[in-house]
Structures are given as structure tokens and as C-alpha cells.
Enzyme design. Sequence first.
Site, PDB file in Angstrom:
ATOM      1  N   GLY A  10       0.851  -1.200   0.000  1.00 44.53           N
ATOM      2  CA  GLY A  10       0.000   0.000   0.000  1.00 44.53           C
ATOM      3  C   GLY A  10       0.879   1.240   0.000  1.00 44.53           C
ATOM      4  O   GLY A  10       1.844   1.311   0.760  1.00 44.53           O
ATOM      5  N   THR A 126       4.823   2.425   6.139  1.00 46.41           N
ATOM      6  CA  THR A 126       3.419   2.008   6.231  1.00 46.41           C
ATOM      7  C   THR A 126       2.670   2.979   7.124  1.00 46.41           C
ATOM      8  O   THR A 126       3.199   3.400   8.163  1.00 46.41           O
ATOM      9  CB  THR A 126       3.200   0.577   6.784  1.00 46.41           C
ATOM     10  N   ASP A 128       0.362   2.050   8.824  1.00 40.66           N
ATOM     11  CA  ASP A 128      -0.089   1.236   9.969  1.00 40.66           C
ATOM     12  C   ASP A 128       0.864   1.299  11.171  1.00 40.66           C
ATOM     13  O   ASP A 128       0.471   0.952  12.287  1.00 40.66           O
ATOM     14  CB  ASP A 128      -0.243  -0.236   9.552  1.00 40.66           C
ATOM     15  N   GLY A 171      -5.293   0.560   9.441  1.00 42.18           N
ATOM     16  CA  GLY A 171      -4.282   0.098  10.397  1.00 42.18           C
ATOM     17  C   GLY A 171      -4.088  -1.399  10.388  1.00 42.18           C
ATOM     18  O   GLY A 171      -3.245  -1.937  11.103  1.00 42.18           O
ATOM     19  N   ARG A 172      -4.926  -2.070   9.595  1.00 42.54           N
ATOM     20  CA  ARG A 172      -4.887  -3.535   9.495  1.00 42.54           C
ATOM     21  C   ARG A 172      -4.996  -4.170  10.882  1.00 42.54           C
ATOM     22  O   ARG A 172      -5.932  -3.879  11.593  1.00 42.54           O
ATOM     23  CB  ARG A 172      -3.630  -3.968   8.763  1.00 42.54           C
ATOM     24  N   GLU A 222     -10.177  -0.621  11.579  1.00 42.18           N
ATOM     25  CA  GLU A 222     -10.803  -1.563  10.633  1.00 42.18           C
ATOM     26  C   GLU A 222     -10.645  -3.022  11.066  1.00 42.18           C
ATOM     27  O   GLU A 222     -11.461  -3.871  10.729  1.00 42.18           O
ATOM     28  CB  GLU A 222     -10.208  -1.390   9.236  1.00 42.18           C
ATOM     29  N   HIS A 272      -8.943   5.446   2.075  1.00 47.47           N
ATOM     30  CA  HIS A 272      -7.661   5.815   1.454  1.00 47.47           C
ATOM     31  C   HIS A 272      -7.310   7.291   1.584  1.00 47.47           C
ATOM     32  O   HIS A 272      -6.198   7.670   1.211  1.00 47.47           O
ATOM     33  CB  HIS A 272      -7.654   5.374  -0.014  1.00 47.47           C
ATOM     34  N   GLN A 274      -6.550   8.503   4.199  1.00 46.56           N
ATOM     35  CA  GLN A 274      -5.453   8.458   5.177  1.00 46.56           C
ATOM     36  C   GLN A 274      -4.104   8.202   4.523  1.00 46.56           C
ATOM     37  O   GLN A 274      -3.054   8.418   5.124  1.00 46.56           O
ATOM     38  CB  GLN A 274      -5.707   7.342   6.207  1.00 46.56           C
ATOM     39  N   ARG A 275      -4.139   7.692   3.294  1.00 46.29           N
ATOM     40  CA  ARG A 275      -2.894   7.339   2.609  1.00 46.29           C
ATOM     41  C   ARG A 275      -2.506   8.331   1.521  1.00 46.29           C
ATOM     42  O   ARG A 275      -1.385   8.281   1.025  1.00 46.29           O
ATOM     43  CB  ARG A 275      -3.058   5.961   1.953  1.00 46.29           C
TER      44      ARG A 275
HETATM   45  O1  F6P Z   1      -1.188  -1.413   4.995  1.00 48.72           O
HETATM   46  C1  F6P Z   1      -1.735  -0.188   4.646  1.00 48.72           C
HETATM   47  C2  F6P Z   1      -3.225  -0.299   4.443  1.00 48.72           C
HETATM   48  O2  F6P Z   1      -3.721   0.974   4.125  1.00 48.72           O
HETATM   49  C3  F6P Z   1      -3.992  -0.910   5.614  1.00 48.72           C
HETATM   50  O3  F6P Z   1      -4.219   0.006   6.648  1.00 48.72           O
HETATM   51  C4  F6P Z   1      -5.238  -1.374   4.924  1.00 48.72           C
HETATM   52  O4  F6P Z   1      -5.853  -2.454   5.599  1.00 48.72           O
HETATM   53  C5  F6P Z   1      -4.741  -1.814   3.578  1.00 48.72           C
HETATM   54  O5  F6P Z   1      -3.508  -1.159   3.367  1.00 48.72           O
HETATM   55  C6  F6P Z   1      -5.674  -1.505   2.442  1.00 48.72           C
HETATM   56  O6  F6P Z   1      -5.128  -2.014   1.299  1.00 48.72           O
HETATM   57  P1  F6P Z   1      -5.652  -1.698  -0.173  1.00 48.72           P
HETATM   58  O7  F6P Z   1      -5.298  -0.291  -0.480  1.00 48.72           O
HETATM   59  O8  F6P Z   1      -4.919  -2.660  -1.022  1.00 48.72           O
HETATM   60  O9  F6P Z   1      -7.126  -1.905  -0.137  1.00 48.72           O
END
Ligand code: F6P
Length: 342
Positions: A10, A126, A128, A171-172, A222, A272, A274-275
Site C-alpha cells: 500500500g 506504512t 499502519d 491500520g490492518r 478496521e 484511502h 489516510q494514505r
Molecule cells: O497497509 C496499509 C493499508 O492501508 C492498511 O491500513 C489497509 O488495511 C490496507 O492497506 C488496504 O489495502 P488496499 O489499499 O490494497 O485496499
Amino acid sequence: MRIGVLTGGGDCPGLNAVIRAAVRKGVQFYGLEFVGFRDGWKGPLDRMTKPLDVEAVRGILPRGGTILGSSRTNPLKVEGGVERIKENLAAEEVDALIAIGGEDTLGVATVLGDQHGVHVVGVPKTIDNDLNATDYTFGFDTAVHVATEAIDRLHTTAESHSRALIVEVMGRHAGWIALHSGMAGGANVILIPEVTFDIDEVCGWIESRFARGYAPIVVVAEGAHPKDGQMQIQTGELDAFGHARLGGIGERLAAEIEHRTKKEARTTVLGHTQRGGTPSPFDRWLATRFGLHAVDAVHDGDWGKMVALRGTDIIRVPLADATKTLKTVPMSLYEEAKVFFG
Ligand code: F6P
């Protein structure tokens, strides 16, 4: 020496800052050459490259995402994958790899280094923050900023409508984002994967908050889950590393809270957001230092290592240590946050 760089798993804010720092120092100080591999391990597997020189990294420090692209490709699950990677590295005249990734990407790097003689240096990323052997990963601070701002905004609208608002964060299997943003944003309940929650207790906290004339904010990670038999939770499909796609606990929780407390409950899934976007100053600082130190490790031929933050120092640790166990939230930290529940 010619160095390959890849970003896997990710994406997160700060990846470009690492790439920029590694290339700038590598070229200017050590006379190294670089080549980018596209889309994580797919790049070396399928020989997908991208030129990577000082020109290519100009202006990317504040840019989110990754100029190299990313994927969750697992070459260890592809027949002949390791051999293909070795052949492609040789064809590209690549002497060593800088692999920027989380648990999965660095797990592959560890196997390639320890068992197949590939020269590799790892950089931990990450949102996470669940990688062992480093105090923080970059990307986490930005994600906490995004989530905290959302919580701040939700407080006022929750009060206006006297609703319970649930915020689902990523955060997995680790509750770091939930814990940090929940404490920073003054959440009334924080639910993390490390501690199974009791829905009766959660509803008790919600009711006591309403009883005092305020509207509750619940931050749920999550990966959080209720005690056995309390609620039906669905599990998502698996990726190439065997991880289930998470998400949906916020909606389930809202339905259960409404049903039990008769108060309106709504969910915001930050997902997303958050990313994405520009990295926070802390993440730019950390990612830049990781990039500088990773290229030092390459120059020293210190293979099989990962750069890591220890206090304010950047150190090198064996790659294998980074992925051996997940770094999860200790109970003592969660207990601190509980002072503010209800
Ligand atoms: O590992 C980063 C993360 O954003 C986790 O928090 C989340 O569970 C996962 O990746 C989501 O992945 P994807 O973007 O592949 O759905």
C-alpha cells in the site's frame, strides 16, 4: 554501482521523499547510478523500469504516492519468480536493490537476500506503523493528522444533531492510527484490533456520554472485532500475501449501536484519504533521513539490513527482525486512553 529502487505494498505519503534523498545522496556523494522498478516486485519480475536520476526526482519531496507505482505482487508465489528477478537484475546490470515497503515487501526482500544472495537494503514504510524494529514508519504521522482532523470536524456536527458518530480508520491488525488519532481528537470510545470489544460496554459508554449532554465519537480500527458471538462480521477476499481485505466494522457497529441504544448512529469511513496527499513535515523528515541512510548502507555493502528509527537516531537492523513479529499496541497504552472513554 547501479542500484534498483522499488516501492511495494500500500502506498503512503513520504515514499517520494525517500526516493529523492537516496538518489540525491547516491549520485552526488557516491557516484552511484539508479534505475526505478515499477509497481513493487512486479517491476523486477517483469523487467518494468523507469529512469531514475537527479532530474527525475526534482520537486517530488512534498508529493504523495510514489513516482514508481506500487502493487501487492508476491514474487515468491509466482513459479520461477525468484529466478526471473535474478535474471532481470543481471540484465539491467543492477548490483543492489533498495526495497521500500512494509511487512510484505520487506518479507520478500529478506528471503531474496538471505536465501538467494540478492544484495538488498530495506526502508520501512506504512501508515499502519506496525513494523517491528523501528520506533515509527513514515506515512503514519500523516494518516494520524488526516484522521484527527476528521474527528475534530465530526465533533461539532455530532453535537448539533445529537448523534453518535463512528469513524472507521485503517491500520490492518494494529490499532496505532485509531489510538493516536482517537486520543488526539478526544474520542469517547477507541476500539482496536488488539482488544476484543464488548458491545454492551461500548453502548454503556455511548449512553453515558449522551446522558451528560454530549454526542459521542467512536473511533474504530478496521481490524477491531467484538467478543465471540456478539455481532456478525464479514471477512473480505485475500490478497497475494494472504491478508483479508478489511473494512465494514464501522457500519456494523453503527447498526448495533442504533439498535441497542435507540440513538441515531452514523459512520464515516476514512479509507484511502489516510494514505493520500502530501506527507506531514515529520514524515518528510523521517523519509528523507531513511533515504540518506539507506544509500549509506548500500555504499558500505551492508546487505540484508533495514534502516530504522531508534529515538532520534537512524540505525541499521537485520531485515529479518523487521518482519518477524508485528508491532501492536501494548495494553498499557490502551489503558491510558480508557480514562477518556464514556
Ligand atoms: O497497509 C496499509 C493499508 O492501508 C492498511 O491500513 C489497509 O488495511 C490496507 O492497506 C488496504 O489495502 P488496499 O489499499 O490494497 O485496499
